[in-house]
Design a protein around this motif. Structure first.
Motif, PDB file in Angstrom:
ATOM      1  N   UNK A  72       0.828  -1.195   0.000  1.00  0.00           N
ATOM      2  CA  UNK A  72       0.000   0.000   0.000  1.00  0.00           C
ATOM      3  C   UNK A  72       0.869   1.254   0.000  1.00  0.00           C
ATOM      4  N   UNK A  73       1.944   1.240   0.762  1.00  0.00           N
ATOM      5  CA  UNK A  73       2.859   2.374   0.756  1.00  0.00           C
ATOM      6  C   UNK A  73       3.449   2.600  -0.630  1.00  0.00           C
ATOM      7  N   UNK A  74       3.722   1.516  -1.352  1.00  0.00           N
ATOM      8  CA  UNK A  74       4.206   1.661  -2.726  1.00  0.00           C
ATOM      9  C   UNK A  74       3.160   2.332  -3.603  1.00  0.00           C
ATOM     10  N   UNK A  75       1.900   1.916  -3.454  1.00  0.00           N
ATOM     11  CA  UNK A  75       0.838   2.544  -4.239  1.00  0.00           C
ATOM     12  C   UNK A  75       0.686   4.025  -3.872  1.00  0.00           C
ATOM     13  N   UNK A  76       0.823   4.342  -2.606  1.00  0.00           N
ATOM     14  CA  UNK A  76       0.751   5.737  -2.186  1.00  0.00           C
ATOM     15  C   UNK A  76       1.969   6.516  -2.670  1.00  0.00           C
ATOM     16  N   UNK A 322      -5.979  -1.036  -8.730  1.00  0.00           N
ATOM     17  CA  UNK A 322      -6.171  -1.948  -9.861  1.00  0.00           C
ATOM     18  C   UNK A 322      -7.275  -1.449 -10.796  1.00  0.00           C
ATOM     19  N   UNK A 323      -8.349  -0.928 -10.221  1.00  0.00           N
ATOM     20  CA  UNK A 323      -9.524  -0.571 -11.016  1.00  0.00           C
ATOM     21  C   UNK A 323      -9.401   0.788 -11.693  1.00  0.00           C
ATOM     22  N   UNK A 324      -8.731   1.734 -11.059  1.00  0.00           N
ATOM     23  CA  UNK A 324      -8.818   3.112 -11.531  1.00  0.00           C
ATOM     24  C   UNK A 324      -8.316   3.285 -12.957  1.00  0.00           C
ATOM     25  N   UNK A 325      -7.144   2.748 -13.292  1.00  0.00           N
ATOM     26  CA  UNK A 325      -6.600   2.982 -14.637  1.00  0.00           C
ATOM     27  C   UNK A 325      -7.422   2.272 -15.704  1.00  0.00           C
ATOM     28  N   UNK A 326      -8.072   1.172 -15.322  1.00  0.00           N
ATOM     29  CA  UNK A 326      -8.924   0.456 -16.271  1.00  0.00           C
ATOM     30  C   UNK A 326     -10.191   1.275 -16.571  1.00  0.00           C
ATOM     31  N   UNK A 327     -10.747   1.914 -15.541  1.00  0.00           N
ATOM     32  CA  UNK A 327     -11.911   2.769 -15.766  1.00  0.00           C
ATOM     33  C   UNK A 327     -11.544   3.997 -16.594  1.00  0.00           C
ATOM     34  N   UNK A 328     -10.358   4.546 -16.377  1.00  0.00           N
ATOM     35  CA  UNK A 328      -9.919   5.677 -17.195  1.00  0.00           C
ATOM     36  C   UNK A 328      -9.904   5.285 -18.666  1.00  0.00           C
ATOM     37  N   UNK A 329      -9.344   4.106 -18.964  1.00  0.00           N
ATOM     38  CA  UNK A 329      -9.295   3.639 -20.355  1.00  0.00           C
ATOM     39  C   UNK A 329     -10.697   3.434 -20.909  1.00  0.00           C
ATOM     40  N   UNK A 433       4.113   8.370 -11.111  1.00  0.00           N
ATOM     41  CA  UNK A 433       3.230   9.450 -10.678  1.00  0.00           C
ATOM     42  C   UNK A 433       2.561  10.176 -11.838  1.00  0.00           C
ATOM     43  N   UNK A 434       3.049   9.957 -13.043  1.00  0.00           N
ATOM     44  CA  UNK A 434       2.386  10.531 -14.223  1.00  0.00           C
ATOM     45  C   UNK A 434       1.044   9.867 -14.483  1.00  0.00           C
ATOM     46  N   UNK A 435       0.806   8.685 -13.892  1.00  0.00           N
ATOM     47  CA  UNK A 435      -0.498   8.034 -13.974  1.00  0.00           C
ATOM     48  C   UNK A 435      -0.679   7.091 -15.137  1.00  0.00           C
ATOM     49  N   UNK A 436       0.337   6.901 -15.983  1.00  0.00           N
ATOM     50  CA  UNK A 436       0.197   6.018 -17.137  1.00  0.00           C
ATOM     51  C   UNK A 436       1.162   4.855 -17.100  1.00  0.00           C
ATOM     52  N   UNK A 437       1.287   4.190 -18.242  1.00  0.00           N
ATOM     53  CA  UNK A 437       2.228   3.085 -18.380  1.00  0.00           C
ATOM     54  C   UNK A 437       3.656   3.628 -18.429  1.00  0.00           C
ATOM     55  N   UNK A 469       0.008   1.125 -14.837  1.00  0.00           N
ATOM     56  CA  UNK A 469      -0.090   2.240 -13.884  1.00  0.00           C
ATOM     57  C   UNK A 469      -0.160   1.801 -12.425  1.00  0.00           C
ATOM     58  N   UNK A 470      -0.607   0.562 -12.160  1.00  0.00           N
ATOM     59  CA  UNK A 470      -0.677   0.091 -10.772  1.00  0.00           C
ATOM     60  C   UNK A 470       0.581  -0.663 -10.348  1.00  0.00           C
ATOM     61  N   UNK A 471       1.630  -0.635 -11.177  1.00  0.00           N
ATOM     62  CA  UNK A 471       2.902  -1.199 -10.762  1.00  0.00           C
ATOM     63  C   UNK A 471       3.062  -2.689 -10.973  1.00  0.00           C
ATOM     64  N   UNK A 472       2.313  -3.271 -11.899  1.00  0.00           N
ATOM     65  CA  UNK A 472       2.468  -4.685 -12.261  1.00  0.00           C
ATOM     66  C   UNK A 472       2.905  -4.771 -13.723  1.00  0.00           C
ATOM     67  N   UNK A 473       3.540  -5.878 -14.073  1.00  0.00           N
ATOM     68  CA  UNK A 473       4.091  -6.018 -15.418  1.00  0.00           C
ATOM     69  C   UNK A 473       2.982  -6.384 -16.400  1.00  0.00           C
ATOM     70  N   UNK A 474       2.838  -5.564 -17.448  1.00  0.00           N
ATOM     71  CA  UNK A 474       1.871  -5.849 -18.508  1.00  0.00           C
ATOM     72  C   UNK A 474       2.488  -6.680 -19.624  1.00  0.00           C
ATOM     73  N   UNK A 475       3.779  -6.472 -19.877  1.00  0.00           N
ATOM     74  CA  UNK A 475       4.478  -7.178 -20.966  1.00  0.00           C
ATOM     75  C   UNK A 475       5.965  -7.074 -20.699  1.00  0.00           C
TER      76      UNK A 475
END
Length: 495
Positions: A72-76, A322-329, A433-437, A469-475
Motif C-alpha cells: 500500500x505504501x508503494x501505491x501511495x 487496480x480498477x482506476x486505470x482500467x476505468x480511465x481507459x 506518478x504521471x499516472x500512465x504506463x 499504472x498500478x505497478x504490475x508487469x503488462x508485458x
C-alpha cells in the motif's frame, strides 16, 4: 440538492457535451480510503467524478484501521503521498501476529521494509486533499436509494441531506461504501459468509503506563487484546473475551475493556479517559462478483474479514489502484475487450486469499484445545524455520507477494509486482506518478514514447518491461527488437 428531483451538474454538464447517452463520468460511492484513492486517480486523469458519501463532511478519528503495509505504501508512493504519511506514522520492522510468531520485515524487497503504524484517518486526510485538488466533486450527506443501468450508463437514485430525492447519471458506478453497501444491495449481489468473532470491544483511551512495544498484541486463555498508539497521546485498544457473547448494542464500560486486556496482556497499563468505546463483530464475507455490468464493488463492499494482520484497508486501497486505470481507459473509449473484466479476475482471488489467511490467524491466535494449540506451535515453528514459508507469509500479509495470472506463453514477469526499480530517470514509483504506463528499456534505446513514459535501466540490464499504472508487469521481453517495442507502445497507447 434543491427541489424535489435534482440532477448533479458535475456529471450532467459533461454528458450534454457528448450527447444525451454519452455519459463519461464515474460516480464513486463511499469516501473512505478506497473511494478516495479511486476518485482521486480518476479525476487526476481528467475523468469527471462525483464522490457520494452518506456521512457529513469531515474526517472521523474513530476508524479502525491502524497499519499501512508495504504494498500500500508503494501505491501511495506512486501518488506522491507516501513520504508525508511516513513522517506522520511510526515504522515497525517486525509484525507480531500472536505469541511466539512475529514476522521480520527488514528484508522486504521494497523501499518500505516495515509496516507503518498510522491511524486510518491520517490516510483519509491525505487522500481527501489529493482528490479535492484533482477536482473530485463531493456530495456529502447523500445516500444511495437505488440504481438502474443500460447499455450506455448508470442512473443512480440518491437521497440528499434533507431526504430529497435526486439522480446521478454516469458511465460507471463504483461501490466503495463498506460492509452495508447500498450499491451492492441495489445490484442484488449476495454477501455470503458469517460472523467469525462476536462482541469485540474497542476503546480509544489514555494509558498511565507505556506499553513495551509499538504494537502490543497477545492471546491468553479466553482473551485477546491489541494496543496501538495514536499520535495525540491516545491508544486504540481492541479486545475479545470468547466467553462473553452479547449484542453489539449492549453498553460497554471501561472496566470490561480493562478486564479483557489484563487477561490477555497481564495488566491494563492504567487505561483511563476513554473518548470512544463500542462493540462490534468481525465477519468473513465476499461477493461472488466484483462487477455487474457497469457497476463495480471495491474494499469492504466486496470483502470483509477479521482484523488479524491489519489487511482490510490495505486490500481495499489495492483494489482501487487496480480498477482506476482500467476505468480511465474505458471512459476514454480506449479499453480493449475484456479489460474491465480483469478487475474481478485479478482482485477476487486476492480478496479470497486475505479472507483465508486473516481467518486462519484468528483461529490460531485464539486456539484453546490442546490439538489446536499444538497446530499453532507447529505453524509458528514452520514459519520461523522454513524460508519459503516465511517469505510467502510475509508477502501475503504485506501485499508484496501477490501476483496476477498471466496469459499462457507470456514472459515470466507478466502479472508480477514491480519493485521500485532504479532508473536513469529516477525511481520507478516516482515515474509512475504521471499516472500512465512506463516502458523500461535498455540504456541507449530511444523508442517513440506514445502514451507510455519511456525510462531506462540505470544498469546494463537488457530486459524490456512495460509497467502498468498500478505497478504490475503488462508485458516483458528479453532483448526485444524494435518491432516488438513499437507494437507494445501502440498497445499501451490504446489504454
Amino acid at each position: 440538492m434543491n427541489g424535489t428531483t435534482t440532477e448533479y451538474d458535475g456529471i450532467n454538464e459533461h454528458e450534454q457535451e457528448h450527447g444525451s447517452g454519452g455519459a463519461r463520468g464515474v460516480v464513486v460511492v463511499g469516501a473512505g480510503p478506497t473511494g478516495l484513492l479511486l476518485a482521486g486517480d480518476l479525476a487526476a486523469a481528467g475523468v469527471p467524478v462525483t464522490l457520494v458519501e452518506k456521512r457529513a463532511h469531515g474526517i472521523s478519528n474513530l476508524s479502525r484501521a491502524m497499519v499501512v503495509h508495504a504494498r500500500t505504501l508503494e501505491q501511495l508512493d506512486a501518488r506522491g503521498l507516501a513520504d508525508e504519511l511516513e513522517a506522520k506514522g511510526e515504522p515497525l520492522d517486525r509484525l507480531r501476529l500472536f505469541d511466539r510468531l512475529s514476522l521480520d520485515l527488514a528484508h522486504l524487497p521494497s523501499r518500505f521494509r516495515h509496516v507503518l503504524v498510522l491511524p486510518q484517518y491520517e490516510v483519509e486526510r491525505s487522500l481527501a486533499r489529493r482528490a479535492t485538488e484533482a477536482g473530485v466533486r463531493f456530495a456529502y450527506e447523500t445516500e444511495v436509494a437505488g440504481l438502474t443501468q443500460d447499455a450506455e450508463g448508470v442512473t443512480l437514485e440518491v437521497r440528499g441531506p434533507g431526504g430529497e430525492p435526486g439522480t446521478l447519471r454516469a458511465a460507471y458506478v463504483v461501490g466503495a461504501d463498506g460492509l452495508r453497501s447500498g450499491v451492492r444491495e441495489a445490484v442484488g449481489l449476495p454477501f455470503p459468509g458469517r460472523s467469525v468473532i462476536r462482541s469485540l470491544v474497542l476503546a480509544d483511551v489514555r494509558l498511565a503506563e507505556k506499553p513495551p512495544g509499538l504494537l502490543t498484541v497477545n492471546a491468553a486463555g479466553d482473551a485477546f487484546a491489541f494496543i496501538a498508539p495514536f499520535a495525540d497521546g491516545y491508544y486504540r485498544v481492541i479486545g475479545w473475551n470468547r466467553t462473553r457473547d452479547v449484542p453489539d448494542s449492549d453498553p460497554l464500560a471501561l472496566d470490561e475493556v480493562k478486564d479483557i486486556v489484563r487477561q490477555a496482556l497481564g495488566r491494563d497499563f492504567g487505561m483511563h479517559d476513554a473518548r470512544w468505546m463500542s462493540r462490534f463483530h468481525s465477519d468473513e464475507r465476499q461477493v461472488p462478483a466484483y462487477r455487474v455490468g457497469r457497476v463495480f464493488l471495491a474494499g469492504d463492499a466486496a470483502h470483509v474479514h477479521s482484523p488479524a494482520g491489519g489487511q482490510g484497508m490495505n486490500t481495499g486501497l489495492q483494489d482501487a489502484a487496480n480498477l482506476s486505470w482500467k476505468l480511465v481507459a474505458a471512459v476514454n473509449g480506449r479499453a480493449p475487450e475484456g479489460l474491465l473484466d480483469t478487475y474481478h479476475a485479478e482482485r477476487h482471488p486476492v480478496g479470497k486469499a486475505v479472507l483465508r489467511s486473516s481467518g486462519g490467524l484468528v483461529r490460531l491466535a485464539m486456539a484453546k484445545r490442546p490439538w489446536t494449540r499444538g497446530a499453532r506451535a507447529a505453524f509458528a515453528a514452520v514459519v520461523r524455520e522454513v524460508p519459503a514459508v516465511r517469505a510467502k507469509a510475509v508477502g501475503q500479509i504485506t501485499g508484496i507477494g501477490f501476483a496476477y495470472r498471466a496469459p499462457r506463453g507470456a514472459h515470466r514477469l507478466v502479472g508480477r509486482r514491480v519493485p521500485d526499480l532504479a532508473l536513469a530517470e529516477g525511481r520507478l514509483y516516482e515515474v509512475l506518478r504521471a499516472g500512465g504506463f512506463v516502458l523500461v528499456v535498455p540504456r541507449g534505446v530511444r523508442p517513440a514514447a506514445g502514451r507510455a513514459v519511456v525510462a531506462h535501466w540505470s544498469s546494463d540490464r537488457r530486459t524490456t518491461v512495460l509497467v502498468r499504472p498500478d505497478g504490475y508487469v503488462a508485458w516483458a521481453a528479453e532483448e526485444a527488437d524494435a518491432d516488438e517495442v513499437r507494437a507494445t507502445l501502440e498497445r499501451s497507447a490504446q489504454l
